[in-house]
Design a protein around this motif. Structure first.
Motif, PDB file in Angstrom:
ATOM      1  N   LEU A  55       0.845  -1.187   0.000  1.00  0.00           N
ATOM      2  CA  LEU A  55       0.000   0.000   0.000  1.00  0.00           C
ATOM      3  C   LEU A  55       0.881   1.237   0.000  1.00  0.00           C
ATOM      4  CD1 LEU A  55      -2.809  -0.997   2.539  1.00  0.00           C
ATOM      5  CD2 LEU A  55      -2.805  -1.211   0.036  1.00  0.00           C
ATOM      6  N   VAL A  56       0.592   2.162  -0.924  1.00  0.00           N
ATOM      7  CA  VAL A  56       1.413   3.358  -1.106  1.00  0.00           C
ATOM      8  C   VAL A  56       0.513   4.586  -1.026  1.00  0.00           C
ATOM      9  CG1 VAL A  56       3.057   4.538  -2.595  1.00  0.00           C
ATOM     10  CG2 VAL A  56       2.898   2.046  -2.661  1.00  0.00           C
ATOM     11  N   ALA A  57       0.872   5.545  -0.201  1.00  0.00           N
ATOM     12  CA  ALA A  57       0.117   6.802  -0.119  1.00  0.00           C
ATOM     13  C   ALA A  57       0.399   7.631  -1.363  1.00  0.00           C
ATOM     14  CB  ALA A  57       0.512   7.569   1.139  1.00  0.00           C
ATOM     15  N   ALA A  58      -0.662   8.129  -1.981  1.00  0.00           N
ATOM     16  CA  ALA A  58      -0.489   8.920  -3.205  1.00  0.00           C
ATOM     17  C   ALA A  58      -1.616   9.923  -3.337  1.00  0.00           C
ATOM     18  CB  ALA A  58      -0.456   8.005  -4.431  1.00  0.00           C
ATOM     19  N   ASP A  59      -1.260  11.145  -3.697  1.00  0.00           N
ATOM     20  CA  ASP A  59      -2.229  12.198  -3.981  1.00  0.00           C
ATOM     21  C   ASP A  59      -2.432  12.251  -5.481  1.00  0.00           C
ATOM     22  OD1 ASP A  59      -3.789  14.415  -4.289  1.00  0.00           O
ATOM     23  OD2 ASP A  59      -2.355  15.834  -3.438  1.00  0.00           O
ATOM     24  N   ILE A  60      -3.630  11.884  -5.907  1.00  0.00           N
ATOM     25  CA  ILE A  60      -3.895  11.760  -7.336  1.00  0.00           C
ATOM     26  C   ILE A  60      -3.801  13.098  -8.069  1.00  0.00           C
ATOM     27  CG2 ILE A  60      -6.406  12.110  -7.275  1.00  0.00           C
ATOM     28  CD1 ILE A  60      -6.612   9.689  -9.174  1.00  0.00           C
ATOM     29  N   LEU A  61      -3.843  14.206  -7.341  1.00  0.00           N
ATOM     30  CA  LEU A  61      -3.786  15.521  -7.971  1.00  0.00           C
ATOM     31  C   LEU A  61      -2.362  16.067  -8.094  1.00  0.00           C
ATOM     32  CD1 LEU A  61      -6.899  17.310  -6.449  1.00  0.00           C
ATOM     33  CD2 LEU A  61      -6.663  16.148  -8.648  1.00  0.00           C
TER      34      LEU A  61
END
Length: 277
Positions: A56-62
Protein backbone atom coordinates in the motif's frame (compact mmCIF):
# COMPACT_ATOMS: atom_id res chain seq x y z
CA UNK A 1 -2.59 -12.83 -16.57
CA UNK A 2 0.42 -14.69 -15.36
CA UNK A 3 1.21 -15.40 -11.73
CA UNK A 4 3.91 -13.03 -10.59
CA UNK A 5 2.81 -10.04 -12.65
CA UNK A 6 2.88 -6.70 -10.88
CA UNK A 7 -0.31 -4.65 -11.09
CA UNK A 8 -0.88 -1.18 -9.69
CA UNK A 9 -4.39 -0.28 -8.55
CA UNK A 10 -5.32 3.31 -7.71
CA UNK A 11 -7.78 4.04 -4.94
CA UNK A 12 -7.24 0.56 -3.57
CA UNK A 13 -9.39 0.89 -0.46
CA UNK A 14 -12.69 1.50 -2.26
CA UNK A 15 -15.79 -0.66 -2.63
CA UNK A 16 -15.26 -2.10 -6.12
CA UNK A 17 -11.50 -1.98 -6.12
CA UNK A 18 -11.15 -3.94 -2.86
CA UNK A 19 -12.68 -6.89 -4.72
CA UNK A 20 -10.33 -6.28 -7.66
CA UNK A 21 -7.34 -6.41 -5.31
CA UNK A 22 -8.70 -9.64 -3.81
CA UNK A 23 -9.00 -11.26 -7.25
CA UNK A 24 -5.53 -10.13 -8.33
CA UNK A 25 -3.97 -11.56 -5.19
CA UNK A 26 -5.84 -14.84 -5.71
CA UNK A 27 -4.30 -15.01 -9.19
CA UNK A 28 -0.81 -14.73 -7.72
CA UNK A 29 -0.15 -11.14 -8.73
CA UNK A 30 1.96 -8.66 -6.85
CA UNK A 31 -0.27 -5.65 -6.19
CA UNK A 32 0.67 -2.05 -5.50
CA UNK A 33 -2.35 -0.23 -4.13
CA UNK A 34 -2.36 3.54 -3.94
CA UNK A 35 -4.46 4.94 -1.10
CA UNK A 36 -5.37 8.31 0.36
CA UNK A 37 -5.76 6.95 3.89
CA UNK A 38 -3.97 3.89 5.20
CA UNK A 39 -6.48 3.71 8.06
CA UNK A 40 -9.37 3.09 5.64
CA UNK A 41 -7.40 0.44 3.74
CA UNK A 42 -6.43 -1.88 6.59
CA UNK A 43 -8.99 -4.47 5.46
CA UNK A 44 -6.83 -5.16 2.40
CA UNK A 45 -4.00 -6.39 4.61
CA UNK A 46 -6.17 -9.29 5.80
CA UNK A 47 -6.69 -10.69 2.27
CA UNK A 48 -5.06 -13.98 1.30
CA UNK A 49 -1.63 -13.27 -0.17
CA UNK A 50 -1.53 -9.70 1.10
CA UNK A 51 1.33 -10.27 3.53
CA UNK A 52 3.65 -11.33 0.69
CA UNK A 53 2.30 -9.60 -2.39
CA UNK A 54 0.43 -6.41 -1.44
CA UNK A 55 2.08 -3.03 -1.00
CA UNK A 56 0.00 0.00 0.00
CA UNK A 57 1.41 3.36 -1.11
CA UNK A 58 0.12 6.80 -0.12
CA UNK A 59 -0.49 8.92 -3.20
CA UNK A 60 -2.23 12.20 -3.98
CA UNK A 61 -3.89 11.76 -7.34
CA UNK A 62 -3.79 15.52 -7.97
CA UNK A 63 0.01 15.77 -7.66
CA UNK A 64 1.64 15.59 -11.13
CA UNK A 65 4.30 12.89 -11.40
CA UNK A 66 3.34 11.22 -8.14
CA UNK A 67 2.72 7.90 -9.92
CA UNK A 68 5.94 7.85 -11.95
CA UNK A 69 7.92 5.82 -9.44
CA UNK A 70 4.88 3.84 -8.29
CA UNK A 71 4.09 2.56 -11.79
CA UNK A 72 7.74 1.76 -12.56
CA UNK A 73 8.02 -1.97 -13.28
CA UNK A 74 4.25 -2.56 -13.30
CA UNK A 75 2.82 -4.85 -15.98
CA UNK A 76 -0.62 -3.28 -15.75
CA UNK A 77 -2.47 -0.36 -14.18
CA UNK A 78 -6.06 -0.37 -12.93
CA UNK A 79 -7.19 3.23 -12.50
CA UNK A 80 -10.20 3.06 -10.21
CA UNK A 81 -9.73 6.02 -7.85
CA UNK A 82 -12.69 8.38 -8.08
CA UNK A 83 -14.85 10.70 -6.05
CA UNK A 84 -18.34 9.28 -5.46
CA UNK A 85 -21.01 11.79 -4.33
CA UNK A 86 -22.28 11.40 -0.79
CA UNK A 87 -22.48 13.53 2.32
CA UNK A 88 -19.67 16.04 1.91
CA UNK A 89 -18.81 19.70 1.53
CA UNK A 90 -16.51 19.59 -1.51
CA UNK A 91 -17.47 22.32 -4.02
CA UNK A 92 -19.12 20.70 -7.09
CA UNK A 93 -16.73 22.47 -9.48
CA UNK A 94 -13.82 20.86 -7.63
CA UNK A 95 -15.36 17.42 -8.20
CA UNK A 96 -15.27 17.92 -11.98
CA UNK A 97 -11.75 19.34 -11.87
CA UNK A 98 -10.49 16.50 -9.66
CA UNK A 99 -11.90 13.83 -11.98
CA UNK A 100 -10.13 15.25 -15.03
CA UNK A 101 -6.81 16.19 -13.43
CA UNK A 102 -6.54 12.95 -11.49
CA UNK A 103 -7.15 10.83 -14.58
CA UNK A 104 -4.63 12.74 -16.68
CA UNK A 105 -2.00 12.57 -13.92
CA UNK A 106 -2.37 8.78 -13.85
CA UNK A 107 -2.16 8.49 -17.63
CA UNK A 108 0.83 10.82 -17.88
CA UNK A 109 2.71 8.47 -15.57
CA UNK A 110 1.54 5.53 -17.70
CA UNK A 111 2.94 7.26 -20.79
CA UNK A 112 6.34 7.34 -19.06
CA UNK A 113 6.31 3.79 -17.63
CA UNK A 114 4.44 2.03 -20.49
CA UNK A 115 2.32 -0.69 -18.80
CA UNK A 116 0.96 -3.39 -21.11
CA UNK A 117 -2.61 -2.25 -20.50
CA UNK A 118 -4.58 0.30 -18.51
CA UNK A 119 -8.03 -0.69 -17.22
CA UNK A 120 -9.98 2.47 -16.37
CA UNK A 121 -13.09 2.45 -14.18
CA UNK A 122 -15.55 4.93 -15.63
CA UNK A 123 -19.34 4.75 -15.24
CA UNK A 124 -22.58 4.29 -17.14
CA UNK A 125 -23.32 7.95 -16.31
CA UNK A 126 -20.87 8.87 -19.10
CA UNK A 127 -23.46 7.44 -21.52
CA UNK A 128 -26.81 8.10 -19.84
CA UNK A 129 -27.51 11.83 -20.12
CA UNK A 130 -27.98 12.64 -23.78
CA UNK A 131 -30.71 14.08 -26.00
CA UNK A 132 -30.51 10.78 -27.89
CA UNK A 133 -32.29 9.04 -25.01
CA UNK A 134 -35.94 8.17 -25.70
CA UNK A 135 -38.27 5.62 -24.08
CA UNK A 136 -37.30 3.29 -26.95
CA UNK A 137 -33.54 3.82 -26.63
CA UNK A 138 -31.27 0.82 -26.33
CA UNK A 139 -28.00 2.11 -24.90
CA UNK A 140 -24.71 0.78 -26.15
CA UNK A 141 -21.09 1.82 -25.90
CA UNK A 142 -21.47 4.46 -28.64
CA UNK A 143 -23.64 6.66 -26.41
CA UNK A 144 -21.97 9.63 -24.72
CA UNK A 145 -23.35 11.98 -22.08
CA UNK A 146 -23.62 15.58 -23.27
CA UNK A 147 -22.23 17.68 -20.36
CA UNK A 148 -24.34 20.73 -21.23
CA UNK A 149 -27.47 18.58 -21.47
CA UNK A 150 -26.62 16.92 -18.14
CA UNK A 151 -26.13 20.29 -16.45
CA UNK A 152 -29.60 21.38 -17.61
CA UNK A 153 -31.33 18.12 -16.75
CA UNK A 154 -29.87 17.58 -13.28
CA UNK A 155 -30.37 19.60 -10.08
CA UNK A 156 -29.06 23.08 -9.45
CA UNK A 157 -29.58 23.69 -5.74
CA UNK A 158 -26.24 24.70 -4.21
CA UNK A 159 -24.56 21.80 -2.38
CA UNK A 160 -27.62 19.55 -2.74
CA UNK A 161 -27.22 15.82 -3.44
CA UNK A 162 -28.51 16.45 -6.98
CA UNK A 163 -25.84 19.08 -7.55
CA UNK A 164 -23.14 16.68 -6.37
CA UNK A 165 -24.50 13.99 -8.66
CA UNK A 166 -24.47 16.43 -11.59
CA UNK A 167 -20.83 17.27 -10.86
CA UNK A 168 -20.06 13.55 -10.66
CA UNK A 169 -21.77 12.89 -14.02
CA UNK A 170 -20.04 15.75 -15.80
CA UNK A 171 -16.68 15.03 -14.16
CA UNK A 172 -16.73 11.34 -15.07
CA UNK A 173 -17.75 12.16 -18.65
CA UNK A 174 -15.07 14.80 -19.20
CA UNK A 175 -12.47 12.57 -17.53
CA UNK A 176 -13.24 9.62 -19.78
CA UNK A 177 -13.23 11.82 -22.89
CA UNK A 178 -9.86 13.25 -21.84
CA UNK A 179 -8.55 9.74 -21.18
CA UNK A 180 -9.45 8.50 -24.66
CA UNK A 181 -7.84 11.53 -26.26
CA UNK A 182 -4.68 11.05 -24.19
CA UNK A 183 -4.21 7.32 -24.87
CA UNK A 184 -4.80 7.91 -28.59
CA UNK A 185 -2.08 10.57 -28.66
CA UNK A 186 0.38 8.53 -26.56
CA UNK A 187 -0.36 5.07 -28.02
CA UNK A 188 -1.43 3.48 -24.74
CA UNK A 189 -3.58 0.34 -24.58
CA UNK A 190 -6.67 1.17 -22.49
CA UNK A 191 -9.95 -0.63 -21.83
CA UNK A 192 -12.77 1.18 -20.03
CA UNK A 193 -15.37 -0.31 -17.68
CA UNK A 194 -18.73 1.51 -17.45
CA UNK A 195 -20.70 -0.10 -14.60
CA UNK A 196 -24.25 0.87 -13.67
CA UNK A 197 -25.29 1.02 -9.98
CA UNK A 198 -23.04 -1.44 -8.17
CA UNK A 199 -24.28 -3.36 -5.12
CA UNK A 200 -23.12 -6.27 -3.02
CA UNK A 201 -21.04 -7.27 0.00
CA UNK A 202 -18.37 -4.88 1.22
CA UNK A 203 -14.83 -5.82 2.12
CA UNK A 204 -14.12 -2.43 3.67
CA UNK A 205 -15.44 -1.37 7.06
CA UNK A 206 -17.06 1.94 6.07
CA UNK A 207 -20.28 2.20 4.08
CA UNK A 208 -19.74 3.58 0.58
CA UNK A 209 -22.19 5.97 -1.11
CA UNK A 210 -23.61 3.24 -3.37
CA UNK A 211 -24.61 1.08 -0.42
CA UNK A 212 -26.11 3.91 1.61
CA UNK A 213 -29.60 3.28 0.21
CA UNK A 214 -29.89 -0.42 1.16
CA UNK A 215 -28.05 0.40 4.39
CA UNK A 216 -30.62 3.05 5.29
CA UNK A 217 -33.38 0.54 4.55
CA UNK A 218 -31.89 -1.92 7.02
CA UNK A 219 -31.51 0.81 9.65
CA UNK A 220 -35.05 2.10 9.18
CA UNK A 221 -33.87 5.53 8.01
CA UNK A 222 -35.60 5.30 4.61
CA UNK A 223 -39.34 5.87 5.01
CA UNK A 224 -40.36 6.56 1.39
CA UNK A 225 -39.34 4.20 -1.43
CA UNK A 226 -38.43 6.14 -4.61
CA UNK A 227 -40.71 5.50 -7.59
CA UNK A 228 -37.76 4.84 -9.83
CA UNK A 229 -36.15 2.08 -11.87
CA UNK A 230 -32.37 1.69 -11.69
CA UNK A 231 -29.89 -0.57 -13.47
CA UNK A 232 -27.93 -2.81 -11.10
CA UNK A 233 -24.86 -5.03 -11.23
CA UNK A 234 -23.09 -7.10 -8.56
CA UNK A 235 -19.77 -5.89 -7.24
CA UNK A 236 -18.10 -9.31 -7.66
CA UNK A 237 -19.10 -9.37 -11.34
CA UNK A 238 -17.71 -5.87 -11.81
CA UNK A 239 -14.40 -6.90 -10.27
CA UNK A 240 -14.22 -9.99 -12.49
CA UNK A 241 -14.96 -7.87 -15.55
CA UNK A 242 -12.02 -5.59 -14.74
CA UNK A 243 -9.65 -8.54 -14.45
CA UNK A 244 -10.98 -10.09 -17.68
CA UNK A 245 -10.50 -6.75 -19.46
CA UNK A 246 -6.84 -6.91 -18.52
CA UNK A 247 -6.37 -10.60 -19.30
CA UNK A 248 -8.16 -10.85 -22.66
CA UNK A 249 -6.00 -9.45 -25.47
CA UNK A 250 -9.13 -9.00 -27.62
CA UNK A 251 -10.75 -6.64 -25.12
CA UNK A 252 -10.96 -3.08 -26.42
CA UNK A 253 -12.97 0.11 -26.10
CA UNK A 254 -15.77 0.56 -23.56
CA UNK A 255 -17.90 -2.05 -21.79
CA UNK A 256 -21.25 -1.45 -20.11
CA UNK A 257 -21.46 -3.61 -16.98
CA UNK A 258 -25.13 -4.25 -16.16
CA UNK A 259 -27.09 -7.23 -14.88
CA UNK A 260 -30.72 -6.13 -14.52
CA UNK A 261 -33.15 -3.23 -14.29
CA UNK A 262 -35.05 -3.16 -11.02
CA UNK A 263 -37.58 -0.81 -9.45
CA UNK A 264 -36.62 0.32 -5.96
CA UNK A 265 -39.78 -1.32 -4.60
CA UNK A 266 -38.74 -4.67 -6.08
CA UNK A 267 -35.30 -4.17 -4.56
CA UNK A 268 -36.89 -3.66 -1.15
CA UNK A 269 -38.97 -6.82 -1.58
CA UNK A 270 -35.84 -8.77 -2.54
CA UNK A 271 -33.83 -7.43 0.41
CA UNK A 272 -36.68 -8.29 2.81
CA UNK A 273 -36.71 -11.84 1.42
CA UNK A 274 -32.94 -12.24 1.71
CA UNK A 275 -32.62 -10.52 5.10
CA UNK A 276 -35.90 -10.89 7.01
CA UNK A 277 -34.18 -10.03 10.27
Amino acid sequence: MGSGETICVTGAGGFIVSWIVKLLLEKGCYVKGTVRSSERSQHLLTLNGASDRLQLVAADILTPGTFDSIFEGCDGVFHTAAFVPGNNTIPPAQIEDTAIKGTLNVLESCAKTRPKRVVFTSSFVTMKFTPKETPESVFDETFWTDPQFARKELGDTALSPDTYFKAYVVGKTLAEEAAWEFVKTHSLDMVVMNPVMVAGPMLQTSVNATNEFPGDLFLGKTIVIPNHVTLWVGVKDVAKAHVLAYENPKAEGRYILAERAMHYFDLVVLLKKLFPQ
